[in-house]
Design a protein around this motif. Structure first.
Motif, mmCIF file in Angstrom:
data_model
loop_
_atom_site.group_PDB
_atom_site.id
_atom_site.type_symbol
_atom_site.label_atom_id
_atom_site.label_comp_id
_atom_site.label_asym_id
_atom_site.label_seq_id
_atom_site.Cartn_x
_atom_site.Cartn_y
_atom_site.Cartn_z
ATOM 1 N N GLU A 42 0.567 -1.168 0.154
ATOM 2 C CA GLU A 42 -0.221 -0.035 0.156
ATOM 3 C C GLU A 42 1.168 1.588 -0.146
ATOM 4 O OE1 GLU A 42 -0.918 -2.256 2.314
ATOM 5 O OE2 GLU A 42 -2.325 -3.283 1.893
ATOM 6 N N TRP A 43 1.478 1.620 -0.957
ATOM 7 C CA TRP A 43 2.326 2.950 -1.586
ATOM 8 C C TRP A 43 1.081 3.879 -1.966
ATOM 9 C CZ3 TRP A 43 7.483 4.484 -1.389
ATOM 10 C CH2 TRP A 43 8.086 3.939 -0.029
ATOM 11 N N ARG A 44 0.306 3.373 -2.734
ATOM 12 C CA ARG A 44 -0.538 4.618 -3.558
ATOM 13 C C ARG A 44 -1.768 3.589 -2.966
ATOM 14 N NH1 ARG A 44 2.328 6.914 -9.115
ATOM 15 N NH2 ARG A 44 4.292 6.655 -8.552
ATOM 16 N N VAL A 45 -2.676 4.609 -3.037
ATOM 17 C CA VAL A 45 -4.626 3.882 -2.649
ATOM 18 C C VAL A 45 -4.684 4.178 -4.094
ATOM 19 C CG1 VAL A 45 -6.576 3.657 -1.046
ATOM 20 C CG2 VAL A 45 -4.093 3.572 -0.191
ATOM 21 N N TRP A 46 -5.438 3.472 -4.577
ATOM 22 C CA TRP A 46 -5.851 3.815 -6.537
ATOM 23 C C TRP A 46 -7.768 3.522 -6.466
ATOM 24 C CZ3 TRP A 46 -3.699 3.072 -11.987
ATOM 25 C CH2 TRP A 46 -2.222 4.115 -11.914
ATOM 26 N N HIS A 47 -8.307 5.286 -6.549
ATOM 27 C CA HIS A 47 -9.408 4.467 -6.526
ATOM 28 C C HIS A 47 -10.142 4.465 -8.279
ATOM 29 C CE1 HIS A 47 -10.195 5.070 -2.527
ATOM 30 N NE2 HIS A 47 -9.490 6.019 -2.454
ATOM 31 N N VAL A 48 -10.695 3.102 -8.567
ATOM 32 C CA VAL A 48 -11.440 3.272 -9.824
ATOM 33 C C VAL A 48 -12.857 3.395 -9.927
ATOM 34 C CG1 VAL A 48 -9.032 2.062 -10.275
ATOM 35 C CG2 VAL A 48 -10.968 0.721 -9.619
ATOM 36 N N ASP A 49 -12.667 3.604 -11.206
ATOM 37 C CA ASP A 49 -14.513 3.564 -11.044
ATOM 38 C C ASP A 49 -15.394 2.712 -12.306
ATOM 39 O OD1 ASP A 49 -13.006 4.156 -14.022
ATOM 40 O OD2 ASP A 49 -14.693 5.315 -14.565
ATOM 41 N N THR A 67 -15.739 -3.596 -12.812
ATOM 42 C CA THR A 67 -15.443 -4.867 -13.322
ATOM 43 C C THR A 67 -15.046 -6.205 -12.925
ATOM 44 O OG1 THR A 67 -16.245 -3.963 -15.480
ATOM 45 C CG2 THR A 67 -16.393 -6.617 -15.490
ATOM 46 N N ILE A 68 -13.778 -5.459 -13.074
ATOM 47 C CA ILE A 68 -12.554 -6.844 -12.106
ATOM 48 C C ILE A 68 -12.264 -6.230 -10.640
ATOM 49 C CG2 ILE A 68 -10.150 -7.467 -12.754
ATOM 50 C CD1 ILE A 68 -12.132 -8.630 -15.037
ATOM 51 N N ILE A 69 -11.989 -5.016 -10.883
ATOM 52 C CA ILE A 69 -11.423 -4.840 -9.497
ATOM 53 C C ILE A 69 -12.846 -4.208 -8.942
ATOM 54 C CG2 ILE A 69 -10.445 -2.536 -8.149
ATOM 55 C CD1 ILE A 69 -8.786 -1.917 -10.995
ATOM 56 N N SER A 70 -13.417 -5.328 -8.131
ATOM 57 C CA SER A 70 -14.071 -5.391 -7.467
ATOM 58 C C SER A 70 -15.147 -4.528 -5.737
ATOM 59 C CB SER A 70 -14.924 -6.403 -6.981
ATOM 60 O OG SER A 70 -14.849 -7.850 -8.030
ATOM 61 N N SER A 71 -13.555 -4.104 -5.556
ATOM 62 C CA SER A 71 -13.754 -3.242 -4.136
ATOM 63 C C SER A 71 -13.793 -1.811 -4.619
ATOM 64 C CB SER A 71 -13.182 -3.523 -3.436
ATOM 65 O OG SER A 71 -11.532 -3.401 -4.061
ATOM 66 N N GLY A 72 -12.971 -1.680 -6.461
ATOM 67 C CA GLY A 72 -12.883 -0.343 -6.569
ATOM 68 C C GLY A 72 -11.632 -0.001 -6.431
ATOM 69 N N ILE A 73 -11.331 -0.298 -5.599
ATOM 70 C CA ILE A 73 -9.810 -0.062 -4.865
ATOM 71 C C ILE A 73 -8.798 -0.833 -5.125
ATOM 72 C CG2 ILE A 73 -8.590 1.090 -2.941
ATOM 73 C CD1 ILE A 73 -10.869 1.291 -1.333
ATOM 74 N N PRO A 111 -6.671 0.659 -14.594
ATOM 75 C CA PRO A 111 -6.750 1.457 -15.884
ATOM 76 C C PRO A 111 -5.460 2.469 -15.842
ATOM 77 C CG PRO A 111 -8.085 2.093 -13.617
ATOM 78 C CD PRO A 111 -7.146 0.637 -13.562
ATOM 79 N N SER A 112 -4.871 3.263 -16.728
ATOM 80 C CA SER A 112 -4.210 3.796 -16.183
ATOM 81 C C SER A 112 -3.847 4.346 -15.968
ATOM 82 C CB SER A 112 -3.367 4.108 -17.893
ATOM 83 O OG SER A 112 -4.406 5.095 -18.749
ATOM 84 N N SER A 113 -5.308 5.094 -14.977
ATOM 85 C CA SER A 113 -4.730 6.623 -14.220
ATOM 86 C C SER A 113 -6.346 6.177 -13.818
ATOM 87 C CB SER A 113 -5.638 8.066 -15.574
ATOM 88 O OG SER A 113 -4.776 8.632 -15.991
ATOM 89 N N PRO A 114 -6.263 6.490 -12.206
ATOM 90 C CA PRO A 114 -7.359 6.918 -11.398
ATOM 91 C C PRO A 114 -7.967 7.813 -10.911
ATOM 92 C CG PRO A 114 -5.104 7.053 -10.093
ATOM 93 C CD PRO A 114 -4.730 7.022 -11.221
ATOM 94 N N VAL A 115 -9.335 7.406 -10.565
ATOM 95 C CA VAL A 115 -10.153 8.602 -10.510
ATOM 96 C C VAL A 115 -9.724 9.376 -9.619
ATOM 97 C CG1 VAL A 115 -12.743 9.357 -9.257
ATOM 98 C CG2 VAL A 115 -12.339 7.280 -11.081
ATOM 99 N N ALA A 116 -8.714 8.671 -8.524
ATOM 100 C CA ALA A 116 -8.248 9.720 -7.335
ATOM 101 C C ALA A 116 -7.692 8.750 -6.687
ATOM 102 C CB ALA A 116 -8.993 9.625 -6.360
ATOM 103 N N GLN A 117 -6.387 9.074 -5.836
ATOM 104 C CA GLN A 117 -5.445 8.325 -5.397
ATOM 105 C C GLN A 117 -5.274 9.139 -4.042
ATOM 106 O OE1 GLN A 117 -1.549 7.996 -6.806
ATOM 107 N NE2 GLN A 117 -1.976 9.072 -8.741
#
Length: 209
Positions: free
Chosen positions: A29-36, A39-45, A166-172
């Motif tokens: 856990e160096w970076r925590v990515w939030h993705v929208d 489908t694959i990343i079920s938790s969105g993190i 994804p190449s870019s997260p919604v937020a990190q």
């Protein structure tokens, strides 16, 4: 012995700092990515470390169960950003420098508590240990600060399709490894300063008249 209290504290702080350095290197856990896209990343993190990236997925398991998927980085991966590559190398150097610093400090303290009064067997080892502590702290500070900068600027990583990232997260946001690394830096630098403050006691012989 009374002249080496700071160096004993340096050894204790350096040991804790070296352990925390090792822990931060292993934490994913160096970076925590939030993705929208869940489908694959079920938790969105997803968690981006310096050796691998991990996320929770429900896709390949039975309903009601979850599984953590991790993709390890290879040394030849071109998509790895410079701050992660630097962290891999510098933290390994920090571990080695920390070990050398601990070894030098242990040797010097051993001589002190065994009553060895030869200056060349004590003072130089405290000084060498201090420089190694400081160098190790700087080796941790650079990747921690660089990755913190990347997180605050929400910089992207061009993961290959096989990573399902994804190449870019919604937020990190900052992961647990960053504060652990910061504490390690503080302890290692303090250890170095305390070790460098050693002054060999000067004794004088009084000759009676």
């Amino acid at each position: 012995v009374s002249a080496s209290h700071l160096q004993l504290a340096a050894f204790a702080l350096g040991t804790i700092g070296w352990i925390l350095c090792t822990i931060s290197m292993g934490i994913v856990e160096w970076r925590v990515w939030h993705v929208d896209n869940t489908t694959i990343i079920s938790s969105g993190i997803a968690w981006v470390g310096i050796w691998k990236v991990c996320f929770i997925s429900y896709l390949h398991v039975s309903p009601g169960y979850r599984e953590q998927f991790c993709h390890k980085f290879n040394g030849y991966d071109s998509f790895i950003p410079h701050e992660i590559s630097a962290a891999q190398g510098l933290l390994l150097v920090a571990m080695l420098m920390g070990l050398l610093a601990l070894a030098a400090t242990i040797f010097a303290l051993r001589n002190v508590y065994m009553g060895i009064t030869h200056k060349t067997l004590i003072a130089p080892f405290f000084l060498v240990g201090g420089f190694f502590y400081i160098f190790a702290g700087l080796c941790v500070l650079i990747p921690v600060g660089w990755n913190f900068y990347s997180i605050t600027h929400n910089q992207s990583i061009a993961f290959p399709p096989s990573y399902y990232m994804p190449s870019s997260p919604v937020a990190q946001e900052v992961g647990a490894a960053i504060p652990v690394g910061i504490v390690a830096v503080i302890l290692l630098l303090l250890s170095g300063i305390f070790s460098l403050l050693y002054r060999f006691p000067i004794t004088t012989n009084i000759i009676p008249k």
